[in-house]
Scaffold this motif. Sequence first.
Motif, PDB file in Angstrom:
ATOM      1  N   ALA A   1     -10.272 -52.257   7.663  1.00 46.16           N
ATOM      2  CA  ALA A   1     -10.718 -51.161   8.628  1.00 46.16           C
ATOM      3  C   ALA A   1     -10.072 -49.880   8.316  1.00 46.16           C
ATOM      4  CB  ALA A   1     -10.415 -51.972  10.562  1.00 46.16           C
ATOM      5  N   GLY A   2      -9.146 -50.254   7.813  1.00 45.68           N
ATOM      6  CA  GLY A   2      -8.488 -48.449   7.912  1.00 45.68           C
ATOM      7  C   GLY A   2      -7.450 -47.976   8.022  1.00 45.68           C
TER       8      GLY A   2
ATOM      9  N   TYR B   1       0.340 -38.128   2.336  1.00 44.25           N
ATOM     10  CA  TYR B   1      -0.827 -38.238   2.512  1.00 44.25           C
ATOM     11  C   TYR B   1      -1.559 -38.124   2.809  1.00 44.25           C
ATOM     12  CZ  TYR B   1       1.455 -41.115   5.953  1.00 44.25           C
ATOM     13  OH  TYR B   1       2.218 -42.208   7.315  1.00 44.25           O
ATOM     14  N   ASP B   2      -2.876 -38.662   3.033  1.00 46.15           N
ATOM     15  CA  ASP B   2      -4.108 -37.718   4.511  1.00 46.15           C
ATOM     16  C   ASP B   2      -4.765 -39.034   4.820  1.00 46.15           C
ATOM     17  OD1 ASP B   2      -6.291 -36.344   5.608  1.00 46.15           O
ATOM     18  OD2 ASP B   2      -5.990 -35.090   3.973  1.00 46.15           O
ATOM     19  N   VAL B   3      -4.828 -38.954   5.982  1.00 44.88           N
ATOM     20  CA  VAL B   3      -5.376 -40.197   7.158  1.00 44.88           C
ATOM     21  C   VAL B   3      -6.499 -40.176   7.151  1.00 44.88           C
ATOM     22  CG1 VAL B   3      -4.907 -41.802   8.909  1.00 44.88           C
ATOM     23  CG2 VAL B   3      -2.815 -40.614   8.202  1.00 44.88           C
TER      24      VAL B   3
ATOM     25  N   SER C   1      -9.449 -43.075   6.119  1.00 45.19           N
ATOM     26  CA  SER C   1     -10.857 -44.005   6.457  1.00 45.19           C
ATOM     27  C   SER C   1     -11.566 -43.621   6.534  1.00 45.19           C
ATOM     28  CB  SER C   1     -10.315 -43.903   8.420  1.00 45.19           C
ATOM     29  OG  SER C   1      -9.646 -41.972   8.728  1.00 45.19           O
ATOM     30  N   GLU C   2     -12.039 -42.292   5.333  1.00 52.40           N
ATOM     31  CA  GLU C   2     -13.371 -41.857   4.246  1.00 52.40           C
ATOM     32  C   GLU C   2     -13.606 -42.620   3.665  1.00 52.40           C
ATOM     33  OE1 GLU C   2     -14.932 -37.848   3.780  1.00 52.40           O
ATOM     34  OE2 GLU C   2     -12.846 -37.091   5.356  1.00 52.40           O
ATOM     35  N   MET C   3     -12.466 -43.011   3.112  1.00 55.26           N
ATOM     36  CA  MET C   3     -12.464 -44.777   2.366  1.00 55.26           C
ATOM     37  C   MET C   3     -13.024 -45.568   2.705  1.00 55.26           C
ATOM     38  SD  MET C   3      -9.098 -43.333  -0.138  1.00 55.26           S
ATOM     39  CE  MET C   3      -8.704 -44.568   0.021  1.00 55.26           C
ATOM     40  N   ALA C   4     -12.610 -45.797   3.786  1.00 59.68           N
ATOM     41  CA  ALA C   4     -12.417 -47.516   4.737  1.00 59.68           C
ATOM     42  C   ALA C   4     -14.322 -47.197   5.038  1.00 59.68           C
ATOM     43  CB  ALA C   4     -11.642 -47.543   5.789  1.00 59.68           C
ATOM     44  N   ASP C   5     -14.881 -45.983   5.748  1.00 62.67           N
ATOM     45  CA  ASP C   5     -16.109 -45.782   5.675  1.00 62.67           C
ATOM     46  C   ASP C   5     -17.144 -45.872   4.029  1.00 62.67           C
ATOM     47  OD1 ASP C   5     -15.016 -45.461   8.529  1.00 62.67           O
ATOM     48  OD2 ASP C   5     -15.806 -43.531   8.176  1.00 62.67           O
TER      49      ASP C   5
END
Lengths: 400, 386
Positions: free
Chosen positions: B117-118, B40-42, B46-50
């Motif tokens: 928040a991711g 997976y790609d962390v 976090s971009e999805m969280a943004d």
Amino acid sequence: MDLLMTEEEVRFRDEVRAFLDAHLGADLKRAERLNPSFLADPAVGLKWQAKLNDKGWVAPSWPKQYGGTGWTLAERYIFDQECERAGEPHFRGASIKMIAPVIMRYGNDAQKGFYLPRILSGEDVWAQGYSEPGSGSDLASLKTKAALDGDHYVINGSKIWSTLAHHATRMFALVRTADTGKKQEGITFILIDLKSPGATIRPIRSICGTHEFNQVFFDDVKVPVSDRIGEEGEGWDIAKYLLEFERGGAFAGGVLRAILTRLHRLASEPLADGRKMIDDPLFMVRFAEIATDVDANDMLELAAMSKVQAGGNPGSVPSSTMKIERSRIRQSIAELAASILGPDALRWEEYRPLHDLPEESEIDEERKVASAVYFNSRSQSIFGGSNEIQLEIIAKTLLR
Amino acid sequence: MMDLNYSDEQLLLKESAERFLKDRYDFERRNKIIASKTGYDVGIWSEMADLGWLALPFAEENGGLGGGAVEISLIMEAVGRALMVEPYLACVILAGGLVEKLGSADQKAKILGGLIAGTSRPALAHAERQTGFDFGNIAATATKSRDGYTISGEKPLVPGGPFADIFLVSARLDGAIKLFAVHADASDLIRTEVKLVDGSRASDLVLDNVAVPASALLGAEADTLAEIEATYDRANAALASEAVGIMDALMDATVAYTKERVQFGKPLAAFQALQHRMAEMAVKCQEARGSALLATLSVDAPRPMRIRGVSGARAKIGKVSRSVAQEAIQLHGAMGFSEEMPVGAWFRRLYAIENTFGTTADHLKRYSEVVRDPAVLSGSLLREPV
């Protein structure tokens, strides 16, 4: 985005329900159950039409100015669902759904004023004059000729698959007024009085044993120029406009759900050996798959309706999908219903109309008509632009 | 008033989701991710969280954006086309959804707060080997201990498992099914990574007397099983939309390929035999879209209507998506058989979907049980206002 009715729509539904309870008699419902064809027996259909005409509900899709209801699309959908749930005879055919929208769009004031009220009252019943023996899917190759002679046209040729033409007073027809240029360009749309000298009708019994189709011959039949719709050579555009109504203009969600519910009822009745088909897992797999098809098609209809409500167009791929799917669903319901008859499937009642025979139990009558309904259902994927034509339309859109 | 048109905001979300995944998650990148050590790609997460995706379905009072099933369906269509393997559905819809329904204010603040928040990725560990589609068939047990609970049981194929820091484990406490929040690093919890048929990964969990504090129990008084079933229905509606996204992608790829590929002196798309097969695929894509929309708009309906919408869609889409994927491979010829093209990956993801949260046959059976009732069968898709 949601599937909710408004309070007014719920009230409207209840009003329709109450009207149907009060006016759609058991005799009419029985006649419809025993009708294997797409359209009701004219005597039955006209009787129901007269009751609706008293209420002003004959033509839900017409604007109010022409004697229609002026309902919203949602109201028309609800009305259709309720009528189907109640089992009304299907009388809205070529008159109300095909020629009327054409007269409204392309007719002159005299034509509108004369013809539209006669449709609502049932005084006129129309037959379709599109297909010819040599022109089916390739409709524009039609050959029936109209030659101008003073203030009238002289018609020679023949039209075929004219539903209920033997009960009809008039026919709308595509005729050829010119042989030059592209084949589409010489086509003209005219209205023919079927009582005219020179018009003769040959019955065609269909594979379900009913006389619904006809071939109509024209031998020097005279038609006044005033019964031409639009201009000479404008017939092909008008024909395409009309086909939109034949293909996508009506809802099928109600009738599909209604016939599926009838199949449920039939399958819930014990067979001679006490078994019920509804307890048979093989039957239920098929039944449930068809039910998911009905739901999906119903959603496509509602989505198309939403688009139109918002001033848009459903698009050719969804419209052709619905035409194809409706036909397949009706066919699979009819096929599954007939498949549970067992050896009784071999018995064949020739008499038509079936509702004139002595009354039996509802289930026995469902069994009596099931084979004929199955045979008739094969027409679903042929009329109104065959499924192959629909696939062509989809392919052209996809691959252009 | 019944309305099935997307709002302008929804159309913007759809466009933004499609563009984000097109730019940041192309097929090559996806292949690198699934070949990587973690799978997976962390960074993507976090971009999805943004972008707010992780907050999307939660109520504003819980720090969410108050989005509904329609918004989720739009994300899922884009996820399907992009073949995203990060566990959006597992974390947000399943685990996050249950925490929102069952969690205390404290649990919501902690678990949902971290998820949004991711930084935290909860995963639901409910189904067991024998559970199949009978959500109540759970053997894991929880027993009360001096200062909390002790949990034992096996939870195979936990979606989002390798990526998770918190598991919501279902277990029977005095006979009733309850959910417990268990830290992924708890001792006596063994997590084994499993590679899945579609390139994504899950975890097999074994819990052997795992001790959790009393505060780990979610929804002590709630009908947890009913909430789990309803949450799976949301997840199944989301899967239906993911499948629709994949079907459209297969359709587009097949049309593009047959227009380009020349044989016998003309493009494959010029052969009528192939044109009609593609038109039949398009018919199935349309029907699937109708079904998925019904599922999406049914997740909050009364239970029989919810099942009619959701399981009906999974049954119908299972069948037609399989056919579309098979046809797409056939029309791509040998190229469709190669792992170099995304066609095969879409085919395998649809196969995985058909076997996730109930098989196509399970859903057909569940649907057939509700439509045996003529009132459900004949009932309008339009609903009365509440």
